[in-house]
Design a protein around this motif. Sequence first.
Motif, PDB file in Angstrom:
ATOM      1  N   VAL A 174       5.194  -1.197   7.303  1.00  0.00           N
ATOM      2  CA  VAL A 174       6.595  -0.767   7.391  1.00  0.00           C
ATOM      3  C   VAL A 174       7.178  -0.357   8.991  1.00  0.00           C
ATOM      4  O   VAL A 174       8.257  -0.637   8.979  1.00  0.00           O
ATOM      5  CB  VAL A 174       6.512   0.770   6.658  1.00  0.00           C
ATOM      6  CG1 VAL A 174       5.711   1.817   7.066  1.00  0.00           C
ATOM      7  CG2 VAL A 174       8.149   1.145   6.700  1.00  0.00           C
ATOM      8  N   GLY A 175       6.100   0.249   9.828  1.00  0.00           N
ATOM      9  CA  GLY A 175       6.584   0.616  10.977  1.00  0.00           C
ATOM     10  C   GLY A 175       7.068  -0.847  11.964  1.00  0.00           C
ATOM     11  O   GLY A 175       6.136  -1.743  11.872  1.00  0.00           O
TER      12      GLY A 175
ATOM     13  N   HIS B 278      -6.548   4.373  10.949  1.00  0.00           N
ATOM     14  CA  HIS B 278      -5.104   3.687  10.653  1.00  0.00           C
ATOM     15  C   HIS B 278      -5.139   2.881   9.415  1.00  0.00           C
ATOM     16  O   HIS B 278      -5.087   1.583   9.618  1.00  0.00           O
ATOM     17  CB  HIS B 278      -4.842   3.026  11.899  1.00  0.00           C
ATOM     18  CG  HIS B 278      -3.269   2.678  11.588  1.00  0.00           C
ATOM     19  ND1 HIS B 278      -2.349   2.806  12.696  1.00  0.00           N
ATOM     20  CD2 HIS B 278      -2.288   2.527  10.767  1.00  0.00           C
ATOM     21  CE1 HIS B 278      -0.910   2.513  12.296  1.00  0.00           C
ATOM     22  NE2 HIS B 278      -1.158   2.560  11.144  1.00  0.00           N
TER      23      HIS B 278
ATOM     24  N   TYR C  99      -0.676  -6.383  11.350  1.00  0.00           N
ATOM     25  CA  TYR C  99      -0.748  -5.299  12.302  1.00  0.00           C
ATOM     26  C   TYR C  99       0.229  -5.178  13.495  1.00  0.00           C
ATOM     27  O   TYR C  99       1.279  -6.010  13.245  1.00  0.00           O
ATOM     28  CB  TYR C  99      -2.125  -4.925  12.704  1.00  0.00           C
ATOM     29  CG  TYR C  99      -2.769  -3.624  12.032  1.00  0.00           C
ATOM     30  CD1 TYR C  99      -3.131  -3.715  10.503  1.00  0.00           C
ATOM     31  CD2 TYR C  99      -2.760  -2.469  12.519  1.00  0.00           C
ATOM     32  CE1 TYR C  99      -3.662  -2.855   9.945  1.00  0.00           C
ATOM     33  CE2 TYR C  99      -3.111  -1.300  12.074  1.00  0.00           C
ATOM     34  CZ  TYR C  99      -3.611  -1.580  10.756  1.00  0.00           C
ATOM     35  OH  TYR C  99      -3.997  -0.242  10.009  1.00  0.00           O
ATOM     36  N   HIS C 100      -0.315  -5.042  14.630  1.00  0.00           N
ATOM     37  CA  HIS C 100       0.740  -5.099  15.721  1.00  0.00           C
ATOM     38  C   HIS C 100       0.473  -6.079  16.872  1.00  0.00           C
ATOM     39  O   HIS C 100       0.805  -5.853  17.856  1.00  0.00           O
ATOM     40  CB  HIS C 100       0.565  -3.550  16.320  1.00  0.00           C
ATOM     41  CG  HIS C 100       0.945  -2.493  15.390  1.00  0.00           C
ATOM     42  ND1 HIS C 100       0.717  -1.209  15.585  1.00  0.00           N
ATOM     43  CD2 HIS C 100       1.517  -2.568  14.242  1.00  0.00           C
ATOM     44  CE1 HIS C 100       1.177  -0.480  14.583  1.00  0.00           C
ATOM     45  NE2 HIS C 100       1.561  -1.299  13.819  1.00  0.00           N
TER      46      HIS C 100
ATOM     47  N   VAL D  27       3.617  -1.095   1.130  1.00  0.00           N
ATOM     48  CA  VAL D  27       2.668  -0.109   1.597  1.00  0.00           C
ATOM     49  C   VAL D  27       2.883   1.420   0.899  1.00  0.00           C
ATOM     50  O   VAL D  27       1.861   2.061   1.246  1.00  0.00           O
ATOM     51  CB  VAL D  27       2.788  -0.161   2.990  1.00  0.00           C
ATOM     52  CG1 VAL D  27       2.357  -1.563   3.716  1.00  0.00           C
ATOM     53  CG2 VAL D  27       4.051   0.465   3.526  1.00  0.00           C
TER      54      VAL D  27
HETATM   55  O1  LIG Z   1       3.199   0.915   9.565  1.00  0.00           O
HETATM   56  C1  LIG Z   1       2.494   0.666   8.709  1.00  0.00           C
HETATM   57  O2  LIG Z   1       2.722   0.088   7.731  1.00  0.00           O
HETATM   58  C2  LIG Z   1       1.022   0.941   8.861  1.00  0.00           C
HETATM   59  O3  LIG Z   1       1.028   2.064   9.833  1.00  0.00           O
HETATM   60  C3  LIG Z   1       0.361  -0.325   9.311  1.00  0.00           C
HETATM   61  O4  LIG Z   1       0.866  -0.462  10.604  1.00  0.00           O
END
Ligand SMILES: O=C(O)[C@H](O)CO
Length: 327
Positions: free
Chosen positions: A82-83, A292, A58-59, A106
């Motif tokens: 991905v983000g 999320h 995650y972040h 994802v």
């Molecule tokens: O970016 C992504 O894959 C999802 O939102 C999890 O951060």
Amino acid sequence: MAGQELPYVLIDCIGGQRGVFEDHVELLEKHFHLITMKEYLENKKFLSEKITAIYIWYHKPVINEELLQSLPNLKIIASSGVGIDHLDLHLLSRYGVKVANTPFAVSTATADFAIALMLASSRRLVEGYQMAVSPNTEYFPANWLGDEVSGATLGIVGMGAIGYKVAQRAKAFEMKILYHNRNRRNKEEESAVGAVYCKKIDDLLQQSDFVLLSVTLTPQTHKLIGKRELELMKPTATLINISRGVVVDQDALVEALQNKVIKAAALDVTYPEPLPRDHPLLKLKNVIITPHIGSATKKTRSVMVENMTESIQAGLAGLPIPNEVLL
Ligand SMILES: O=C(O)[C@H](O)CO
């Protein structure tokens, strides 16, 4: 690797929701010495030279200049999903640190989830469930209706891997598909899903029954959907966001939903996450919110861990890094 010391990899925490899942620890520990942030801070003198990679589930953790300065041998950061809006790529490149994410892992699960949100909102799944379990049988109104997805128009803003997979699924629902993207897809890709390109996002907003946001968060997409854009949408339209909360001006969205400027919203992302419990979005009946979880399936999460492991190994061996994020 016999006799060789395993690489030291900094992670946020073990077992925490946003650290490393307990299920993944066994696999990761076959390849790496996992060092939690707490352990690192307690034994910084020894560990700062040892750590060569960071694993971000995650972040977290937050990678700032102070952390980078304290890790002179850091070579690679593997970030789940991905983000990568939580990472400062320019800063990392100044420190010679490579970045990898897991975009291909994802896309399927997240596209499935976008469809789930669209159906749940249009067919009022959450309200229906609440009715079904309500102790009050008079709460079963006979004239209670939803809207049909089949034959409706879906506008996809951001036709990357996820957006395209949503289009493939929407085609099976006989939806008319519009899309807006920085780069137009080629003709074969468009015709395979019957998608029509809208150069101007306004055209898509005006025509769509469902507007799906599946863009990457960048300075250009920050608050891409504000009051003006919401007012362009049909009063019968639904906004679905699986991207990042700040792609939408949330105050403008609340106002639009309260004043029926648009019909509904289905949001997997908000800002902040989670929303404060007294946030107006949580009080609106025409909103569905999920925490999320677009990519949250067992299969996808396992593939993400495998991808991240491979990227770290390649980065440390000086080999081409799978899924490297380039500036
Ligand atoms: O970016 C992504 O894959 C999802 O939102 C999890 O951060």
